[in-house]
Design a protein around this motif. Sequence first.
Motif, PDB file in Angstrom:
ATOM      1  N   THR A   1       0.839  -1.205   0.000  1.00 43.55           N
ATOM      2  CA  THR A   1       0.000   0.000   0.000  1.00 43.55           C
ATOM      3  C   THR A   1       0.866   1.245   0.000  1.00 43.55           C
ATOM      4  N   ARG A   2       1.901   1.255   0.823  1.00 43.67           N
ATOM      5  CA  ARG A   2       2.825   2.401   0.845  1.00 43.67           C
ATOM      6  C   ARG A   2       3.522   2.561  -0.498  1.00 43.67           C
ATOM      7  N   ALA A   3       3.886   1.463  -1.125  1.00 43.59           N
ATOM      8  CA  ALA A   3       4.539   1.528  -2.433  1.00 43.59           C
ATOM      9  C   ALA A   3       3.591   2.122  -3.481  1.00 43.59           C
ATOM     10  N   ARG A   4       2.319   1.727  -3.452  1.00 47.17           N
ATOM     11  CA  ARG A   4       1.343   2.278  -4.397  1.00 47.17           C
ATOM     12  C   ARG A   4       1.152   3.773  -4.167  1.00 47.17           C
ATOM     13  N   ILE A   5       1.104   4.171  -2.898  1.00 44.58           N
ATOM     14  CA  ILE A   5       0.966   5.599  -2.571  1.00 44.58           C
ATOM     15  C   ILE A   5       2.167   6.373  -3.112  1.00 44.58           C
ATOM     16  N   GLU A   6       3.346   5.819  -2.935  1.00 46.02           N
ATOM     17  CA  GLU A   6       4.572   6.461  -3.430  1.00 46.02           C
ATOM     18  C   GLU A   6       4.522   6.640  -4.941  1.00 46.02           C
ATOM     19  N   VAL A   7       4.095   5.621  -5.665  1.00 48.20           N
ATOM     20  CA  VAL A   7       4.022   5.684  -7.135  1.00 48.20           C
ATOM     21  C   VAL A   7       3.060   6.792  -7.582  1.00 48.20           C
ATOM     22  N   ILE A   8       1.975   6.949  -6.875  1.00 49.75           N
ATOM     23  CA  ILE A   8       0.998   7.977  -7.228  1.00 49.75           C
ATOM     24  C   ILE A   8       1.453   9.368  -6.761  1.00 49.75           C
ATOM     25  N   ALA A   9       1.948   9.458  -5.536  1.00 48.53           N
ATOM     26  CA  ALA A   9       2.230  10.758  -4.926  1.00 48.53           C
ATOM     27  C   ALA A   9       3.520  11.411  -5.403  1.00 48.53           C
ATOM     28  N   ARG A  10       4.564  10.627  -5.668  1.00 49.96           N
ATOM     29  CA  ARG A  10       5.859  11.209  -6.041  1.00 49.96           C
ATOM     30  C   ARG A  10       5.773  12.097  -7.279  1.00 49.96           C
ATOM     31  N   PRO A  11       5.132  11.660  -8.378  1.00 51.79           N
ATOM     32  CA  PRO A  11       5.019  12.544  -9.551  1.00 51.79           C
ATOM     33  C   PRO A  11       4.203  13.813  -9.258  1.00 51.79           C
ATOM     34  N   ILE A  12       3.174  13.681  -8.432  1.00 53.24           N
ATOM     35  CA  ILE A  12       2.365  14.853  -8.071  1.00 53.24           C
ATOM     36  C   ILE A  12       3.231  15.853  -7.306  1.00 53.24           C
ATOM     37  N   LEU A  13       4.016  15.361  -6.368  1.00 51.30           N
ATOM     38  CA  LEU A  13       4.898  16.225  -5.589  1.00 51.30           C
ATOM     39  C   LEU A  13       5.924  16.913  -6.485  1.00 51.30           C
ATOM     40  N   LYS A  14       6.513  16.163  -7.403  1.00 56.35           N
ATOM     41  CA  LYS A  14       7.512  16.735  -8.309  1.00 56.35           C
ATOM     42  C   LYS A  14       6.907  17.776  -9.241  1.00 56.35           C
TER      43      LYS A  14
END
Length: 121
Positions: A65-78
């Motif tokens: 679940t944390r990995a999926r959140i990272e995949v979604i959130a990292r591009p948004i943050l960048k």
Amino acid sequence: MQDEIIKGSIVKPMQDSFNAFFEHEISERYQSPEVPNNRIELQKYERKQETVQAFLAHTETEVPTRARIEVIARPILKAKKTYSCSETPFTSDAPGGSFWTRFKDPYSDNYRFYVKPFSIK
């Protein structure tokens, strides 16, 4: 909700201000609750402990679940726009000010301060 990432020379004074509050004698320290003596209260205490432990426990589903959140959130943050301030001031309260010091002292003169703008490099 708005999050901020602060970088530069202002970080240390801000952190020092926070630490002064956190470490001041007026700050309350965590104290473990007393274990009850009677059976009924002890059972309630133990159920509360179990609830907290279950809430804090890591589960097998947490890692993916944390990995999926990272995949979604990292591009948004960048993709978020960043801003740069060449000078940044901040205000803070000095440690030691309490509700009662506002009545006894000129609170804003003794416990509030303005930190002059820092050049951010």
